[in-house]
Design an enzyme around this catalytic site. Structure first.
Site, PDB file in Angstrom:
ATOM      1  N   GLU A 155       4.795   2.823   5.823  1.00 42.49           N
ATOM      2  CA  GLU A 155       4.138   1.739   5.102  1.00 42.49           C
ATOM      3  C   GLU A 155       4.298   0.468   5.942  1.00 42.49           C
ATOM      4  O   GLU A 155       5.365   0.214   6.502  1.00 42.49           O
ATOM      5  CB  GLU A 155       4.820   1.566   3.745  1.00 42.49           C
ATOM      6  CG  GLU A 155       4.355   0.359   2.942  1.00 42.49           C
ATOM      7  CD  GLU A 155       5.260   0.098   1.744  1.00 42.49           C
ATOM      8  OE1 GLU A 155       4.778  -0.487   0.773  1.00 42.49           O
ATOM      9  OE2 GLU A 155       6.460   0.473   1.800  1.00 42.49           O
ATOM     10  N   LYS A 202      -1.312   2.709  -2.521  1.00 37.74           N
ATOM     11  CA  LYS A 202      -0.079   2.697  -3.306  1.00 37.74           C
ATOM     12  C   LYS A 202      -0.373   2.396  -4.773  1.00 37.74           C
ATOM     13  O   LYS A 202      -1.101   1.449  -5.095  1.00 37.74           O
ATOM     14  CB  LYS A 202       0.871   1.639  -2.721  1.00 37.74           C
ATOM     15  CG  LYS A 202       2.270   1.639  -3.305  1.00 37.74           C
ATOM     16  CD  LYS A 202       3.128   0.644  -2.520  1.00 37.74           C
ATOM     17  CE  LYS A 202       4.579   0.679  -2.939  1.00 37.74           C
ATOM     18  NZ  LYS A 202       5.388  -0.265  -2.119  1.00 37.74           N
ATOM     19  N   CYS A 212       6.556   4.545  -0.705  1.00 34.21           N
ATOM     20  CA  CYS A 212       7.734   3.756  -1.055  1.00 34.21           C
ATOM     21  C   CYS A 212       8.073   3.825  -2.550  1.00 34.21           C
ATOM     22  O   CYS A 212       8.551   4.843  -3.032  1.00 34.21           O
ATOM     23  CB  CYS A 212       7.531   2.314  -0.595  1.00 34.21           C
ATOM     24  SG  CYS A 212       9.060   1.341  -0.496  1.00 34.21           S
TER      25      CYS A 212
END
Length: 511
Positions: A264, A325, A376
């Site tokens: 990321e 995300k 994440c």
């Protein structure tokens, strides 16, 4: 049991849960944590139980989330306090259901209900610090393959409840109660042992083997909130590691990869809008001759919003499919109620653009393998990985950027969650971090490789790409919903029973 002793037990419960989690990893304290909180609220008024729950929650959340102080001590303590609040109604519920026969089962279900609510409300939830997340490679881990993190939490809390029930029975009945106490201890051990059996029984089949490389480029100014300011430096660090990988392939030191996973924010520069930055990634992809899963940002025309993406970058065709995300960190990646909060905390204005969440699964095809992508913070939530695997994901990929949190324990906490996800879905996982910890995790939750923090790294792994789904993937949220409904039913029964007993007492007094 005096008020002081109850408070001590509540604090000890929170600290035991903290020490069970990474970076401490004393997983066997997880059941003890549940037992101590139940002991603290046993036979006490519901209102007092709420305060005891707050104490326990604060003892856990304040030290657990100390890595949030990169945004300021005030932000850290406000978030920790908000999460500690969830333990007040949970403790109230524990105090109520402990009045019912079979209370170890009901208390375990109440734990699941608390975590289910906390993972959803408010602002999309904050699932960090679940009981389950202290069990990445333990006898309880296998329950993840049956019912996701909810069933792991239930098993841990049930084991703790059985141990407390055994201790109370032994203390109260002495010799006469020893057989029952021994049976309860045996039940707790059986709960733990049963978890070992499930992963082999539910394991998906191997479809093929893929050569996967993770890249960790490192960043300047590790541990500082402004780490993304030197954007071009970060991008160059990561493409340089791809070129070094290509040199290793050319020299025959490593096999040519089928796919390469980068973190990321490997580029916080918008690769769609900056031709010079895109050319750097093009050169790296052509040099290695394999598709890259490359983390970048996609900004709106006015720069006020952005998507955090992992993009499939083909050596010939450039950027293709992508995953955005889905779960964003409040006050880290976006500012909720921005006008209000920036009025009181000016440094939040450093987050100049708000990230916006995606809503599609991250099943991305690279080099003949479909990768289930979760970026994440996504990994802390059940939904993103589950949907990506159900959509065809064969290997789990977790691009992440923890550069603000190096050497705080946060990276170890996130890796533990990834390990549980690998078992849950019966797939190996690859974590690619900007500055660590990057890792390769096997389908049984073991760490096959982990990188140092704050150093460049690259690692080649031969990984089985899986086909088929575990029961947890198939059942989705049903186990969590069933256990939450069980908790609600037990709470309703406890309230009804309490009212009936009070009505009976009043009738007796009137007679």
């Amino acid at each position: 049991m005096g008020a002081l002793w109850r408070a001590a037990a509540a604090v000890a419960a929170g600290l035991c849960q903290l020490l069970a989690l990474e970076p401490y990893g004393l997983w066997w304290l997880g059941p003890l944590s549940a037992a101590l909180l139940a002991l603290a609220v046993r036979k006490t008024r519901v209102r007092r139980a709420a305060w005891l729950g707050l104490l326990s929650g604060a003892a856990l959340m304040v030290p657990l989330l100390h890595w949030q102080d990169v945004f300021g001590v005030d932000v850290w303590l406000v978030i920790a306090a908000a999460l500690a609040v969830y333990y007040a109604p949970m403790a109230m519920g524990l105090a109520l259901v402990m009045r019912l026969p079979g209370w170890p089962v009901w208390t375990a279900a109440v734990w699941v209900l608390q975590e289910a609510v906390r993972a959803r409300f408010p602002l999309g939830g904050f699932a960090w610090g679940k009981l389950a997340y202290a069990q990445p490679d333990t006898p309880f881990t296998g329950y993840a393959a049956l019912g996701s993190s909810a069933l792991v939490t239930f098993a841990v809390a049930l084991a703790g409840g059985l141990l407390l029930w055994a201790a109370l029975r032994a203390a109260r009945a002495r010799r006469a109660g020893l057989p029952g106490a021994a049976a309860a201890v045996g039940g707790a051990l059986a709960v733990a042992a049963a978890g070992l059996a499930w992963p082999p029984l539910t394991a998906p089949a191997v479809d093929h083997t893929a050569t996967v490389v993770l890249i960790q480029g490192d960043v300047p100014a590790v541990g500082q909130m402004s780490v993304l300011g030197e954007r071009m430096r970060v991008l160059r660090n990561h493409v340089e590691q791809v070129h070094l990988l290509a040199d290793d392939v050319e020299a025959g030191r490593v096999p040519r990869p089928d796919l390469v996973v980068l973190p990321e924010n490997a580029s916080d520069i918008d690769l769609y809008a900056d031709p010079a930055a895109a050319e750097l990634v093009d050169d790296a992809a052509r040099d290695i001759g394999a598709p890259l899963l490359f983390g970048t940002a996609r900004y709106s025309p006015d720069g006020s919003q952005r998507e955090i993406r992992s993009v499939v970058w083909d050596p010939e065709d450039g950027p293709g499919d992508h995953y955005t995300k889905r779960y964003l960190v409040p006050f880290g990646e976006y500012i909720p109620y921005r006008d209000f909060f920036t009025r009181f905390v000016e440094r939040l204005e450093q987050i100049g653009s708000d990230a916006v969440p995606g809503d599609e699964p991250g099943a991305l095809r690279l080099g003949g393998t479909t990768v289930a992508t979760a970026i994440c913070f996504d990994i802390a939530f059940d939904l993103p990985v589950r949907e990506s695997v159900a959509a065809g994901g064969q290997i789990i990929a977790v691009p992440t950027n923890n550069a603000n949190y190096n050497f705080t324990g946060q990276t170890q906490q996130q890796l533990a969650i990834t390990r549980l996800r690998a078992v849950e879905h019966g797939r190996p996982a690859v974590v690619a971090a900007t500055s660590g910890i990057s890792a390769v995790v096997t389908a049984d939750g073991a760490v096959a490789y982990s990188s140092p923090e704050a150093e460049p790294a690259r690692h080649v792994a031969e990984l089985p790409a899986m086909s088929g789904l575990t029961p947890a993937t198939r059942l989705g949220a049903l186990p969590e919903a069933a256990l939450s409904l069980l908790a609600l039913g037990a709470l309703a029964a406890a309230v009804w029973r309490g009212r009936r007993e009070r009505a009976g007492a009043r009738a007796g007094a009137g007679g």
